[in-house]
Design a protein around this motif. Structure first.
Motif, PDB file in Angstrom:
ATOM      1  N   PRO A 166     -21.962   0.832  31.691  1.00 36.22           N
ATOM      2  CA  PRO A 166     -23.424   0.963  31.745  1.00 36.22           C
ATOM      3  C   PRO A 166     -23.891   1.459  33.121  1.00 36.22           C
ATOM      4  CG  PRO A 166     -22.789  -1.340  31.885  1.00 36.22           C
ATOM      5  CD  PRO A 166     -21.532  -0.550  31.620  1.00 36.22           C
ATOM      6  N   ARG A 167     -24.895   2.320  33.089  1.00 37.25           N
ATOM      7  CA  ARG A 167     -25.505   2.810  34.323  1.00 37.25           C
ATOM      8  C   ARG A 167     -26.460   1.763  34.855  1.00 37.25           C
ATOM      9  NH1 ARG A 167     -27.593   8.830  33.896  1.00 37.25           N
ATOM     10  NH2 ARG A 167     -29.500   7.731  34.389  1.00 37.25           N
ATOM     11  N   LYS A 168     -26.680   1.809  36.140  1.00 38.13           N
ATOM     12  CA  LYS A 168     -27.753   0.998  36.722  1.00 38.13           C
ATOM     13  C   LYS A 168     -29.062   1.519  36.143  1.00 38.13           C
ATOM     14  CE  LYS A 168     -25.383  -1.421  39.779  1.00 38.13           C
ATOM     15  NZ  LYS A 168     -25.331  -2.856  39.756  1.00 38.13           N
ATOM     16  N   THR A 169     -30.031   0.654  35.993  1.00 36.83           N
ATOM     17  CA  THR A 169     -31.292   1.086  35.383  1.00 36.83           C
ATOM     18  C   THR A 169     -32.135   1.927  36.332  1.00 36.83           C
ATOM     19  OG1 THR A 169     -32.314  -1.003  36.040  1.00 36.83           O
ATOM     20  CG2 THR A 169     -31.396  -0.867  33.793  1.00 36.83           C
ATOM     21  N   SER A 170     -31.899   1.791  37.626  1.00 34.96           N
ATOM     22  CA  SER A 170     -32.623   2.614  38.600  1.00 34.96           C
ATOM     23  C   SER A 170     -31.756   2.772  39.845  1.00 34.96           C
ATOM     24  CB  SER A 170     -33.964   1.964  38.966  1.00 34.96           C
ATOM     25  OG  SER A 170     -33.732   0.720  39.595  1.00 34.96           O
ATOM     26  N   TRP A 171     -32.105   3.750  40.661  1.00 33.95           N
ATOM     27  CA  TRP A 171     -31.374   4.007  41.905  1.00 33.95           C
ATOM     28  C   TRP A 171     -31.506   2.772  42.787  1.00 33.95           C
ATOM     29  CZ3 TRP A 171     -28.361   8.090  43.325  1.00 33.95           C
ATOM     30  CH2 TRP A 171     -27.955   8.137  44.661  1.00 33.95           C
ATOM     31  N   CYS A 172     -30.377   2.328  43.368  1.00 37.06           N
ATOM     32  CA  CYS A 172     -30.415   1.120  44.194  1.00 37.06           C
ATOM     33  C   CYS A 172     -29.422   1.262  45.347  1.00 37.06           C
ATOM     34  CB  CYS A 172     -30.085  -0.104  43.340  1.00 37.06           C
ATOM     35  SG  CYS A 172     -28.401  -0.075  42.666  1.00 37.06           S
ATOM     36  N   GLY A 173     -29.249   0.216  46.104  1.00 33.94           N
ATOM     37  CA  GLY A 173     -28.303   0.230  47.223  1.00 33.94           C
ATOM     38  C   GLY A 173     -26.878   0.485  46.769  1.00 33.94           C
ATOM     39  N   THR A 174     -26.515  -0.036  45.607  1.00 28.79           N
ATOM     40  CA  THR A 174     -25.184   0.209  45.056  1.00 28.79           C
ATOM     41  C   THR A 174     -24.989   1.698  44.798  1.00 28.79           C
ATOM     42  OG1 THR A 174     -25.131  -1.987  44.045  1.00 28.79           O
ATOM     43  CG2 THR A 174     -23.595  -0.340  43.172  1.00 28.79           C
ATOM     44  N   CYS A 175     -26.015   2.343  44.237  1.00 29.64           N
ATOM     45  CA  CYS A 175     -25.942   3.789  43.970  1.00 29.64           C
ATOM     46  C   CYS A 175     -25.816   4.572  45.275  1.00 29.64           C
ATOM     47  CB  CYS A 175     -27.185   4.260  43.219  1.00 29.64           C
ATOM     48  SG  CYS A 175     -27.404   3.496  41.596  1.00 29.64           S
ATOM     49  N   ALA A 176     -26.568   4.169  46.280  1.00 25.83           N
ATOM     50  CA  ALA A 176     -26.566   4.878  47.559  1.00 25.83           C
ATOM     51  C   ALA A 176     -25.190   4.861  48.214  1.00 25.83           C
ATOM     52  CB  ALA A 176     -27.607   4.262  48.498  1.00 25.83           C
ATOM     53  N   ALA A 177     -24.403   3.814  47.959  1.00 32.56           N
ATOM     54  CA  ALA A 177     -23.079   3.700  48.570  1.00 32.56           C
ATOM     55  C   ALA A 177     -21.954   4.148  47.643  1.00 32.56           C
ATOM     56  CB  ALA A 177     -22.845   2.247  48.987  1.00 32.56           C
ATOM     57  N   CYS A 178     -22.284   4.556  46.427  1.00 32.38           N
ATOM     58  CA  CYS A 178     -21.262   4.886  45.436  1.00 32.38           C
ATOM     59  C   CYS A 178     -20.800   6.327  45.578  1.00 32.38           C
ATOM     60  CB  CYS A 178     -21.817   4.666  44.030  1.00 32.38           C
ATOM     61  SG  CYS A 178     -20.638   5.078  42.727  1.00 32.38           S
ATOM     62  N   ASP A 179     -19.488   6.525  45.608  1.00 31.55           N
ATOM     63  CA  ASP A 179     -18.914   7.865  45.696  1.00 31.55           C
ATOM     64  C   ASP A 179     -19.155   8.682  44.430  1.00 31.55           C
ATOM     65  OD1 ASP A 179     -17.897   7.387  48.244  1.00 31.55           O
ATOM     66  OD2 ASP A 179     -15.937   6.749  47.496  1.00 31.55           O
ATOM     67  N   PHE A 180     -19.468   8.032  43.332  1.00 28.09           N
ATOM     68  CA  PHE A 180     -19.598   8.722  42.053  1.00 28.09           C
ATOM     69  C   PHE A 180     -21.035   8.760  41.536  1.00 28.09           C
ATOM     70  CE2 PHE A 180     -15.387   6.823  42.391  1.00 28.09           C
ATOM     71  CZ  PHE A 180     -14.617   7.979  42.362  1.00 28.09           C
ATOM     72  N   ALA A 181     -21.988   8.418  42.369  1.00 25.92           N
ATOM     73  CA  ALA A 181     -23.385   8.364  41.930  1.00 25.92           C
ATOM     74  C   ALA A 181     -23.861   9.703  41.387  1.00 25.92           C
ATOM     75  CB  ALA A 181     -24.293   7.896  43.062  1.00 25.92           C
ATOM     76  N   ALA A 182     -23.412  10.794  41.956  1.00 22.56           N
ATOM     77  CA  ALA A 182     -23.868  12.117  41.512  1.00 22.56           C
ATOM     78  C   ALA A 182     -23.441  12.418  40.076  1.00 22.56           C
ATOM     79  CB  ALA A 182     -23.336  13.194  42.450  1.00 22.56           C
ATOM     80  N   ILE A 183     -22.385  11.796  39.612  1.00 20.79           N
ATOM     81  CA  ILE A 183     -21.952  11.969  38.224  1.00 20.79           C
ATOM     82  C   ILE A 183     -22.926  11.252  37.297  1.00 20.79           C
ATOM     83  CG2 ILE A 183     -20.138  11.386  36.552  1.00 20.79           C
ATOM     84  CD1 ILE A 183     -18.151  11.591  38.902  1.00 20.79           C
ATOM     85  N   CYS A 184     -23.440  10.153  37.774  1.00 19.45           N
ATOM     86  CA  CYS A 184     -24.278   9.263  36.980  1.00 19.45           C
ATOM     87  C   CYS A 184     -25.742   9.701  36.972  1.00 19.45           C
ATOM     88  CB  CYS A 184     -24.131   7.862  37.565  1.00 19.45           C
ATOM     89  SG  CYS A 184     -24.806   6.535  36.605  1.00 19.45           S
ATOM     90  N   ARG A 185     -26.244  10.149  38.136  1.00 23.87           N
ATOM     91  CA  ARG A 185     -27.674  10.475  38.231  1.00 23.87           C
ATOM     92  C   ARG A 185     -27.960  11.226  39.510  1.00 23.87           C
ATOM     93  NH1 ARG A 185     -28.591   4.520  38.544  1.00 23.87           N
ATOM     94  NH2 ARG A 185     -28.777   5.078  36.412  1.00 23.87           N
ATOM     95  N   ASP A 186     -29.163  11.778  39.567  1.00 31.52           N
ATOM     96  CA  ASP A 186     -29.624  12.451  40.781  1.00 31.52           C
ATOM     97  C   ASP A 186     -30.295  11.440  41.672  1.00 31.52           C
ATOM     98  OD1 ASP A 186     -28.784  14.969  39.928  1.00 31.52           O
ATOM     99  OD2 ASP A 186     -30.681  15.320  38.863  1.00 31.52           O
ATOM    100  N   GLN A 187     -30.101  11.601  42.979  1.00 27.87           N
ATOM    101  CA  GLN A 187     -30.802  10.730  43.934  1.00 27.87           C
ATOM    102  C   GLN A 187     -32.284  11.060  43.893  1.00 27.87           C
ATOM    103  OE1 GLN A 187     -29.275  10.906  47.893  1.00 27.87           O
ATOM    104  NE2 GLN A 187     -30.805   9.508  48.705  1.00 27.87           N
ATOM    105  N   PRO A 188     -33.127  10.036  43.829  1.00 32.15           N
ATOM    106  CA  PRO A 188     -34.581  10.321  43.785  1.00 32.15           C
ATOM    107  C   PRO A 188     -35.027  10.971  45.097  1.00 32.15           C
ATOM    108  CG  PRO A 188     -34.183   7.969  44.013  1.00 32.15           C
ATOM    109  CD  PRO A 188     -32.851   8.624  43.825  1.00 32.15           C
ATOM    110  N   ASP A 189     -36.053  11.819  44.982  1.00 33.44           N
ATOM    111  CA  ASP A 189     -36.639  12.427  46.179  1.00 33.44           C
ATOM    112  C   ASP A 189     -37.324  11.343  46.994  1.00 33.44           C
ATOM    113  OD1 ASP A 189     -35.809  14.965  45.446  1.00 33.44           O
ATOM    114  OD2 ASP A 189     -37.638  15.304  44.249  1.00 33.44           O
ATOM    115  N   THR A 190     -37.188  11.434  48.305  1.00 34.59           N
ATOM    116  CA  THR A 190     -37.873  10.472  49.173  1.00 34.59           C
ATOM    117  C   THR A 190     -38.937  11.225  49.956  1.00 34.59           C
ATOM    118  OG1 THR A 190     -36.157  10.792  50.835  1.00 34.59           O
ATOM    119  CG2 THR A 190     -35.937   8.879  49.411  1.00 34.59           C
ATOM    120  N   PRO A 191     -40.126  10.641  50.074  1.00 37.46           N
ATOM    121  CA  PRO A 191     -41.229  11.326  50.765  1.00 37.46           C
ATOM    122  C   PRO A 191     -40.964  11.449  52.248  1.00 37.46           C
ATOM    123  CG  PRO A 191     -41.937   9.147  50.010  1.00 37.46           C
ATOM    124  CD  PRO A 191     -40.535   9.352  49.570  1.00 37.46           C
TER     125      PRO A 191
END
Length: 191
Positions: A166-191
């Motif tokens: 299962p994917r995380k429901t939203s981008w989080c700290g785990t996603c930010a540190a994950c080597d495979f996050a790009a496979i799972c989702r795009d990083q949200p734009d930050t202002p």
């Protein structure tokens, strides 16, 4: 290398033989090469007298922590320290940084792999940081952590077999540190 003297030609040959960056632009390759040469020279200056205690370097290992799951890796260095204890060592630098907990887990998996390979148990795990002024660490092998990691590997193996990822429901700290996050989702734009 002759005694504790670091031979420039040998260090440069060592770095050229092990530094692989085929798609990097030439200026980056040269920067990486020079940084690697400085790191190797510093390591040899600081640790040259202990080279005779090296048991293995770049030792491939496979460990079977649970039925049907094999974890493969390569231990940077296996050595005896001056107390006679055996240590599993991983070299790190800021350029190839990963979370300390990941490194700690990795080293404990290497402990299991080394024991499976040789029948010998390592006493310590070490991280030798190759950056100037950076901190290295050493700790005793933690049996409770090794058991916990074996459980994590078993759970991951079961999840892969059952296609339960299962994917995380939203981008989080785990996603930010994950080597495979790009496979799972795009990083949200930050202002």
């Amino acid at each position: 290398m002759k005694g504790d003297i670091v031979d420039t030609t040998e260090v440069e040959a060592l770095v050229d033989r092990h530094l692989h960056a085929p798609f990097a632009p030439e200026p980056l390759k040269e920067q990486l090469r020079n940084a690697a040469i400085r790191s190797v020279r510093r390591y040899l200056r600081e640790n040259g007298s202990r080279l005779a205690l090296t048991e293995h370097s770049e030792q491939p290992v496979e460990v079977h922590l649970t039925q049907g799951v094999t974890v493969s890796g390569r231990i940077d260095l296996i050595r005896r320290i001056d107390t006679g204890e055996r240590s599993i060592v991983d070299f790190k630098s800021k350029e190839r940084a990963q979370a300390e907990t990941v490194t700690r887990d990795q080293l404990h998996i290497y402990v299991a792999g080394y024991e499976e390979l040789s029948g010998k148990r390592a006493d310590l795990v070490e991280v030798l940081n190759l950056d100037e002024g950076s901190r290295s660490s050493r700790e005793e092998v933690n049996d409770a952590l090794l058991k916990e990691i074996s459980g994590k590997v078993a759970k991951a193996g079961d999840q892969l077999r059952q296609n339960d990822m299962p994917r995380k429901t939203s981008w989080c700290g785990t996603c930010a540190a994950c080597d495979f996050a790009a496979i799972c989702r795009d990083q949200p734009d930050t202002p």
